[in-house]
Each structure stands twice: as C-alpha cells, then as structure tokens.
Design a protein around this motif. Sequence first.
Motif, PDB file in Angstrom:
ATOM      1  N   ASN A   8      -0.438   1.454   4.647  1.00 45.35           N
ATOM      2  CA  ASN A   8       0.373   0.235   4.642  1.00 45.35           C
ATOM      3  C   ASN A   8       0.816  -0.047   6.065  1.00 45.35           C
ATOM      4  OD1 ASN A   8       0.402  -0.218   1.837  1.00 45.35           O
ATOM      5  ND2 ASN A   8       2.007   1.292   1.580  1.00 45.35           N
ATOM      6  N   THR A   9       0.993  -1.331   6.385  1.00 43.13           N
ATOM      7  CA  THR A   9       1.476  -1.694   7.710  1.00 43.13           C
ATOM      8  C   THR A   9       2.986  -1.480   7.802  1.00 43.13           C
ATOM      9  OG1 THR A   9       1.744  -4.004   7.019  1.00 43.13           O
ATOM     10  CG2 THR A   9      -0.331  -3.416   8.081  1.00 43.13           C
ATOM     11  N   SER A  16       0.902  -5.281   4.407  1.00 44.87           N
ATOM     12  CA  SER A  16      -0.518  -5.310   4.069  1.00 44.87           C
ATOM     13  C   SER A  16      -0.949  -3.878   3.793  1.00 44.87           C
ATOM     14  CB  SER A  16      -1.322  -5.877   5.235  1.00 44.87           C
ATOM     15  OG  SER A  16      -2.683  -6.015   4.896  1.00 44.87           O
ATOM     16  N   ASP A  42      -5.094  -6.129   8.726  1.00 43.74           N
ATOM     17  CA  ASP A  42      -3.764  -5.999   9.320  1.00 43.74           C
ATOM     18  C   ASP A  42      -3.486  -7.312  10.040  1.00 43.74           C
ATOM     19  OD1 ASP A  42      -1.346  -5.014  10.247  1.00 43.74           O
ATOM     20  OD2 ASP A  42      -2.206  -3.249  11.212  1.00 43.74           O
ATOM     21  N   TYR A  89     -11.053  -3.602   0.966  1.00 42.96           N
ATOM     22  CA  TYR A  89      -9.869  -4.472   0.951  1.00 42.96           C
ATOM     23  C   TYR A  89     -10.167  -5.793   1.660  1.00 42.96           C
ATOM     24  CZ  TYR A  89      -7.351  -0.423  -0.759  1.00 42.96           C
ATOM     25  OH  TYR A  89      -6.934   0.636  -1.520  1.00 42.96           O
ATOM     26  N   GLY A 145      -4.098  -9.348  -3.758  1.00 42.39           N
ATOM     27  CA  GLY A 145      -4.807  -8.191  -3.216  1.00 42.39           C
ATOM     28  C   GLY A 145      -6.243  -8.143  -3.699  1.00 42.39           C
ATOM     29  N   ARG A 184       1.160  -8.987   4.100  1.00 42.80           N
ATOM     30  CA  ARG A 184      -0.149  -9.061   3.443  1.00 42.80           C
ATOM     31  C   ARG A 184      -0.610 -10.514   3.318  1.00 42.80           C
ATOM     32  NH1 ARG A 184       1.884  -7.441  -2.684  1.00 42.80           N
ATOM     33  NH2 ARG A 184       3.194  -9.285  -2.979  1.00 42.80           N
TER      34      ARG A 184
END
Length: 181
Positions: free
Chosen positions: A4-5, A173, A122, A49, A142, A137
């Motif tokens: 995850n960012t 994201s 990202d 993704y 998603g 995100r």
Amino acid sequence: MLLNTPICDFGWKAPNFDLKTPDGVRHTRDDIMGEKGLLVAFICNHCPYVIAVIDRLAADIKTLQADGIGVACIMSNDYAAYPADSPDNMESFARQHGLTAPYLVDEDQSVGQAYGAVCTPDFFGFDASGGLQYRGRIDDAGMKDPANRVPELLNAMQLVAATGRGPADQTPSMGCSIKWR
C-alpha cells in the motif's frame, strides 16, 4: 508482493525528472506540468493490479488532460528481470490501452526512488505549483467490476484543478512492489 502507498504528505514538492519514451522522446516534469496540476502515475505492463485498472486509468487521464492537468506515466521496474516491462512492450501496451500521456522509461530507477514510489500503480497528484495533494488509489473498484465505481483519483485531481487542494481523506493505492535492481 502486495504493498500500500503511504499517506499523502500534503505540499511535498514534485521532484524534477528528465526521461524518455521508448522511442526516444524526452519529457521533463516542467514540460508535462499542466496549467492546473500534474499527475505522475507509476505503472508497468505486467502487474495484475495495473492490468485491472489500465483502461479506466487511460479514460481518466484523457479527462484530466482536458481539465488542464498534465500527466506522465513512468515505468521504474527492472525490465531486465521482468522482460514484460521492456520498452518495446511499453510501446505496445500504451497503444493497446490508448494512453494519451507519455509512458516514460525510468532506466536507472532514480525517479521512482526520488518520488518514493512503492508499487504499481502508484499515483502522485500535484497542484499547479508542484505541491503534492493526492497519494491515493484510482477508485473503489480496484480489481473488481468497475460498473459502479467511485473514480477517486479523477475526483481528487478535479478538486485540485478547481481549488488547489486535494481531499483530506484518501485511501492508499495498492499493487505489486516496484521491481528494484
């Protein structure tokens, strides 16, 4: 590896970059900066993704560009270890999905490192003065069916274009880790 960012560091300044497309066209941050802001998207060709969202991202990019937001897509993965991300494959991937933003090769991975990119995709959304306003995100769908998605990236960047500020609440994201050398 799924990552995850981090949360948005509001106001953090966009590092400069000077990168080329696979066919050799050079672009800098300042060349791409739009009148109302800049979106830098770290993507690649092979990540499931990215593959799940790329058509939505391409459509959102067209809208943002029409709204005065400059957009750059950057591929920082080690393509020697991941040949699907090679420059030749980047060109066909961009063409296949209708990317209107330059898709740039971060050959030495210095731009990905300067931005602190951690995964693909990202997203870094900057205001017109280059201050970070969005690190979230693309949407709430998603990898699921996007039929009723909330386009969080698009909404956030349109807010930045209109007000100079991103939303206070942002969902990170998530995606595959950047493939560092």
